[in-house]
Design a protein around this motif. Sequence first.
Motif, PDB file in Angstrom:
ATOM      1  N   ASN A 142      36.327  29.830  40.972  1.00 33.59           N
ATOM      2  CA  ASN A 142      37.515  30.680  41.043  1.00 33.59           C
ATOM      3  C   ASN A 142      37.152  32.150  40.857  1.00 33.59           C
ATOM      4  O   ASN A 142      37.674  33.027  41.559  1.00 33.59           O
ATOM      5  N   THR A 143      36.263  32.432  39.891  1.00 35.43           N
ATOM      6  CA  THR A 143      35.869  33.822  39.641  1.00 35.43           C
ATOM      7  C   THR A 143      35.146  34.413  40.844  1.00 35.43           C
ATOM      8  O   THR A 143      35.413  35.556  41.252  1.00 35.43           O
ATOM      9  N   CYS A 144      34.230  33.662  41.426  1.00 35.13           N
ATOM     10  CA  CYS A 144      33.493  34.136  42.595  1.00 35.13           C
ATOM     11  C   CYS A 144      34.433  34.376  43.769  1.00 35.13           C
ATOM     12  O   CYS A 144      34.329  35.392  44.465  1.00 35.13           O
ATOM     13  N   ARG A 145      35.345  33.442  43.995  1.00 34.24           N
ATOM     14  CA  ARG A 145      36.305  33.593  45.089  1.00 34.24           C
ATOM     15  C   ARG A 145      37.152  34.855  44.901  1.00 34.24           C
ATOM     16  O   ARG A 145      37.372  35.618  45.836  1.00 34.24           O
ATOM     17  N   ARG A 146      37.585  35.071  43.663  1.00 33.10           N
ATOM     18  CA  ARG A 146      38.389  36.260  43.365  1.00 33.10           C
ATOM     19  C   ARG A 146      37.572  37.535  43.578  1.00 33.10           C
ATOM     20  O   ARG A 146      38.065  38.517  44.133  1.00 33.10           O
ATOM     21  N   GLN A 147      36.298  37.524  43.159  1.00 36.59           N
ATOM     22  CA  GLN A 147      35.464  38.717  43.320  1.00 36.59           C
ATOM     23  C   GLN A 147      35.240  39.037  44.794  1.00 36.59           C
ATOM     24  O   GLN A 147      35.266  40.208  45.201  1.00 36.59           O
ATOM     25  N   LEU A 148      35.026  38.025  45.614  1.00 30.04           N
ATOM     26  CA  LEU A 148      34.859  38.253  47.050  1.00 30.04           C
ATOM     27  C   LEU A 148      36.132  38.820  47.661  1.00 30.04           C
ATOM     28  O   LEU A 148      36.080  39.691  48.538  1.00 30.04           O
ATOM     29  N   GLU A 149      37.292  38.341  47.201  1.00 29.25           N
ATOM     30  CA  GLU A 149      38.564  38.893  47.675  1.00 29.25           C
ATOM     31  C   GLU A 149      38.681  40.364  47.296  1.00 29.25           C
ATOM     32  O   GLU A 149      39.135  41.190  48.096  1.00 29.25           O
ATOM     33  N   ILE A 150      38.250  40.698  46.081  1.00 28.51           N
ATOM     34  CA  ILE A 150      38.307  42.092  45.626  1.00 28.51           C
ATOM     35  C   ILE A 150      37.382  42.961  46.466  1.00 28.51           C
ATOM     36  O   ILE A 150      37.760  44.061  46.891  1.00 28.51           O
ATOM     37  N   TYR A 151      36.165  42.491  46.722  1.00 30.00           N
ATOM     38  CA  TYR A 151      35.242  43.269  47.551  1.00 30.00           C
ATOM     39  C   TYR A 151      35.849  43.546  48.929  1.00 30.00           C
ATOM     40  O   TYR A 151      35.800  44.679  49.427  1.00 30.00           O
ATOM     41  N   ALA A 152      36.378  42.514  49.548  1.00 28.83           N
ATOM     42  CA  ALA A 152      36.951  42.683  50.888  1.00 28.83           C
ATOM     43  C   ALA A 152      38.108  43.674  50.860  1.00 28.83           C
ATOM     44  O   ALA A 152      38.230  44.537  51.741  1.00 28.83           O
ATOM     45  N   SER A 153      38.955  43.559  49.839  1.00 29.57           N
ATOM     46  CA  SER A 153      40.097  44.468  49.714  1.00 29.57           C
ATOM     47  C   SER A 153      39.638  45.902  49.486  1.00 29.57           C
ATOM     48  O   SER A 153      40.154  46.845  50.100  1.00 29.57           O
ATOM     49  N   VAL A 154      38.660  46.086  48.592  1.00 28.64           N
ATOM     50  CA  VAL A 154      38.143  47.430  48.289  1.00 28.64           C
ATOM     51  C   VAL A 154      37.582  48.086  49.545  1.00 28.64           C
ATOM     52  O   VAL A 154      37.872  49.260  49.830  1.00 28.64           O
ATOM     53  N   ILE A 155      36.798  47.358  50.304  1.00 26.55           N
ATOM     54  CA  ILE A 155      36.183  47.932  51.511  1.00 26.55           C
ATOM     55  C   ILE A 155      37.252  48.304  52.531  1.00 26.55           C
ATOM     56  O   ILE A 155      37.206  49.382  53.139  1.00 26.55           O
ATOM     57  N   ARG A 156      38.244  47.414  52.733  1.00 19.40           N
ATOM     58  CA  ARG A 156      39.328  47.730  53.677  1.00 19.40           C
ATOM     59  C   ARG A 156      40.111  48.958  53.228  1.00 19.40           C
ATOM     60  O   ARG A 156      40.401  49.859  54.041  1.00 19.40           O
ATOM     61  N   ARG A 157      40.459  49.004  51.951  1.00 21.44           N
ATOM     62  CA  ARG A 157      41.270  50.116  51.450  1.00 21.44           C
ATOM     63  C   ARG A 157      40.489  51.421  51.480  1.00 21.44           C
ATOM     64  O   ARG A 157      41.047  52.488  51.785  1.00 21.44           O
ATOM     65  N   TYR A 158      39.211  51.372  51.162  1.00 21.94           N
ATOM     66  CA  TYR A 158      38.388  52.582  51.176  1.00 21.94           C
ATOM     67  C   TYR A 158      38.292  53.148  52.590  1.00 21.94           C
ATOM     68  O   TYR A 158      38.442  54.357  52.801  1.00 21.94           O
ATOM     69  N   ASP A 210      44.658  51.187  41.828  1.00 21.86           N
ATOM     70  CA  ASP A 210      43.202  51.226  41.986  1.00 21.86           C
ATOM     71  C   ASP A 210      42.491  50.253  41.049  1.00 21.86           C
ATOM     72  O   ASP A 210      41.301  50.412  40.759  1.00 21.86           O
ATOM     73  N   MET A 211      43.230  49.250  40.567  1.00 18.73           N
ATOM     74  CA  MET A 211      42.633  48.292  39.635  1.00 18.73           C
ATOM     75  C   MET A 211      42.931  46.860  40.062  1.00 18.73           C
ATOM     76  O   MET A 211      43.950  46.588  40.692  1.00 18.73           O
ATOM     77  N   TYR A 212      42.021  45.992  39.690  1.00 24.31           N
ATOM     78  CA  TYR A 212      42.156  44.556  39.950  1.00 24.31           C
ATOM     79  C   TYR A 212      41.907  43.806  38.644  1.00 24.31           C
ATOM     80  O   TYR A 212      41.196  44.295  37.767  1.00 24.31           O
ATOM     81  N   ALA A 213      42.466  42.615  38.541  1.00 22.26           N
ATOM     82  CA  ALA A 213      42.200  41.756  37.383  1.00 22.26           C
ATOM     83  C   ALA A 213      41.379  40.550  37.819  1.00 22.26           C
ATOM     84  O   ALA A 213      41.579  40.006  38.909  1.00 22.26           O
ATOM     85  N   ILE A 214      40.446  40.178  36.977  1.00 24.44           N
ATOM     86  CA  ILE A 214      39.625  38.996  37.225  1.00 24.44           C
ATOM     87  C   ILE A 214      39.374  38.332  35.868  1.00 24.44           C
ATOM     88  O   ILE A 214      39.338  39.018  34.840  1.00 24.44           O
ATOM     89  N   TYR A 215      39.231  37.028  35.854  1.00 31.50           N
ATOM     90  CA  TYR A 215      38.978  36.323  34.590  1.00 31.50           C
ATOM     91  C   TYR A 215      37.616  35.646  34.644  1.00 31.50           C
ATOM     92  O   TYR A 215      37.214  35.105  35.671  1.00 31.50           O
ATOM     93  N   ASN A 216      36.909  35.710  33.513  1.00 28.42           N
ATOM     94  CA  ASN A 216      35.594  35.075  33.425  1.00 28.42           C
ATOM     95  C   ASN A 216      35.696  33.583  33.710  1.00 28.42           C
ATOM     96  O   ASN A 216      36.540  32.886  33.142  1.00 28.42           O
ATOM     97  N   GLY A 217      34.845  33.112  34.588  1.00 30.44           N
ATOM     98  CA  GLY A 217      34.791  31.686  34.876  1.00 30.44           C
ATOM     99  C   GLY A 217      33.525  31.069  34.315  1.00 30.44           C
ATOM    100  O   GLY A 217      32.564  31.765  33.982  1.00 30.44           O
ATOM    101  N   ILE A 218      33.516  29.768  34.204  1.00 33.62           N
ATOM    102  CA  ILE A 218      32.366  29.061  33.656  1.00 33.62           C
ATOM    103  C   ILE A 218      32.079  27.844  34.525  1.00 33.62           C
ATOM    104  O   ILE A 218      32.987  27.288  35.155  1.00 33.62           O
ATOM    105  N   ASP A 219      30.831  27.442  34.567  1.00 34.00           N
ATOM    106  CA  ASP A 219      30.400  26.336  35.423  1.00 34.00           C
ATOM    107  C   ASP A 219      30.716  25.000  34.755  1.00 34.00           C
ATOM    108  O   ASP A 219      30.119  24.635  33.750  1.00 34.00           O
ATOM    109  N   PHE A 220      31.679  24.288  35.317  1.00 33.71           N
ATOM    110  CA  PHE A 220      32.059  22.989  34.773  1.00 33.71           C
ATOM    111  C   PHE A 220      31.289  21.844  35.422  1.00 33.71           C
ATOM    112  O   PHE A 220      31.458  20.696  35.028  1.00 33.71           O
ATOM    113  N   SER A 221      30.470  22.169  36.414  1.00 31.25           N
ATOM    114  CA  SER A 221      29.725  21.100  37.082  1.00 31.25           C
ATOM    115  C   SER A 221      28.582  20.572  36.217  1.00 31.25           C
ATOM    116  O   SER A 221      28.077  19.481  36.436  1.00 31.25           O
TER     117      SER A 221
END
Length: 736
Positions: free
Chosen positions: A354-370, A157-168
């Motif tokens: 990368n952080t945003c992409r990972r968070q969207l993946e987590i949201y999609a996974s959470v909703i499917r699993r729920y 029931d847990m996911y890992a994500i790492y803080n990202g920073i704007d390099f642009s």
Amino acid sequence: MKVLHLISGGDSGGAKTHVLSLLSDLNKSIQADLVCYMEAGFSEEARQRGIPVTVLSGGFASGLRATKRIIRDGGYELVHCHGSRANLIGCILKRDFDIPFISTVHSDYKLDYLGRPLAQMSYGVLNGIALRRMDYRVCVSDQMLDTLISRRFKPNDMYAIYNGIDFSMPPPKLDRTQWLSSIGCDFAPDDIIVGIAARLDPVKNVSALVSAFAEASRTNPKLKLFIAGEGQEREALGALAEEKGVADKVFFAGWLSPMDGYYSSVDINVICSLSETFPYAVTEAARARIPTVASRVGGLPKLIIPEKTGLLFEPTDIETFAKCLSRLAGDAELRKRLGDAVYEKAHREFSTENTCRRQLEIYASVIRRYKAKRSKLRCGTVICGAYGHGNAGDEAILAEMIRQLHAVSPDMEVTVISKNPKKTKHLHKVNALARSNILGIERLFRRTKLYINGGGSLIQDVTSRRSLYYYLYTIASAKKKGCSVQMYGCGIGPLLYDVDRRKSAHVIDRYVDTVTLRDPDSLRTLKAMGVTKPKTLLAADPVVSVEPADDAQVIKLMKEYGMEPKGSYICLSLRRWRGFEDKAPEIAEALKSINRRFGLIPVFLPMNANEDEGANHLVADLYGEKHIRLDVIKTPELAMGLMSRMKVVAAMRLHTLLYAANCETPLVGISYDPKVTSFIRYTGSGIALQLEELSAETLEAAVATVYAEPRQQSERLTLKTAERKNIEQAAMLYNA
């Protein structure tokens, strides 16, 4: 997708940066609204970034009621909480809504109120309770995930994500002298400035920095310390600087916003916390190409690789900390090299994209699993085998099986039946259940879709008849409870007792859907037992698909044990078995001859610390000359990489031989079990010697034979193709 974020609104530091930068990016793809419970700089900055924000000022009860109305009227698919107040509100409201509630764990809730016992007993305890009531948790580092696992949070029931920073948008480079002067700091232009930006709380361990700085500054008078932040330790740190005689070299800047001046001024960035997740201070310094000296905690080692992208020390090791500061202060070229390297790694792996992409993946996974859980349909996979016994080979099998299953479905919940469920949870980041918990296993089977028995040789009665009947029970019980059943990449036999053969054949024939086998001998044994009903395929051991670690990791490991990366070594992987003590002098004598003849230094590798070290040490002591004794290698990738550096491998342990075969390393199998001989026959590589017939002469001759032959491409590619049948069959059963 429509997501509501809840946060107190008084947050600062990493949590503030994470939430605001995340919502800024999320709103480019989905609707991500924000609720704050006070009007402060947080909510104002959110508005400036274009984030839809609602401020609910007032008491806790009114905030709770208003949040309930917002969720009810907003049509949100998910609620995402940040911090203790939001977590408490979320855990109260979640019972009123049929949507998932998740929380991001930005820091260790048991250390957030360090030094404030009343706050810890109230806010800290309530936050811990609220976190447990969340549907899912997002941890801002793998290490924080490990911490929660140790506190009995469910790994699935847990996911890992790492803080990202704007390099642009790189930070503006300000005139250092002018900026320092503007805030009242009189450091000279040629001073070397060590800086830290952190709350001045005990968990940030800034007192260790003052002590280490005082030590380092004795050898470098140009060294100065810049402390940006406020907190309860401010006065104590000032007093410590006075006590250490460096008060005139330390500048307390207080809170800084923005931080552009800080990153334009410091030469060395420091993070010395006792506990961290993955602070923005490390990525912000990386973006500014500033090298960081960091404590070895949380997710910091993900970015700060010693000697490559920075320097690490243990948080209580003041002496090493001081040496790191002195070394960087005295070497401008090293500072530039590490600063450039950490920039490249952070830019590649820790961007906001990368952080945003990972968070969207987590949201999609959470909703499917729920939704899957709420549907009451069967889901998930249970694996049962010889896991939690401390055998590195068996754990390698399990790791590869889990990886393959998650490739089939990233949302798949995997539960392992283990002798040591606590260790299995930590090692593999999945749920685990004790082998002895029969009632729990029966309940688990009622809601599970796929049951996997394997890998390894479980259907055998040589080591234990009791374990054989345990595995037969789980197979029958799983099928009776409605699971699909697969025996996965397994070996069959030996079965010495007729009753065991008959019982095994009966259970497999009646309750197993598919059997994938790791060698032809097992296939012949199964047919001889009269098993005809399950779908049966010849595959291979799951570990065949593991790839070796990169050279840098392997070389680092070798140096830790005093091994030369280009040295000539023979690896021994032995185990206690009937008759082994009689053969140990023969093995030692063969090693002496092999060393004189080929210059090969013995390296003893245990696969199971409890069972192998005694055997390895016995032979090593009898050998008596220069040798290397290794500990159990942490990962199969690293063990395989080490095998690639060996000139020859001579082993009783099957998976040591498998690692060697994967790397095309010459091998000699000392066969105490038919599975060793079967493996060598199946792969067509190496020589198998029977333990009972082993002598110093036969072992030396076998090593000489394989050592003299050039390394050739083994049957690895063929085996990898065959091994895919394991997961292909599992996918068919799971998706049926």
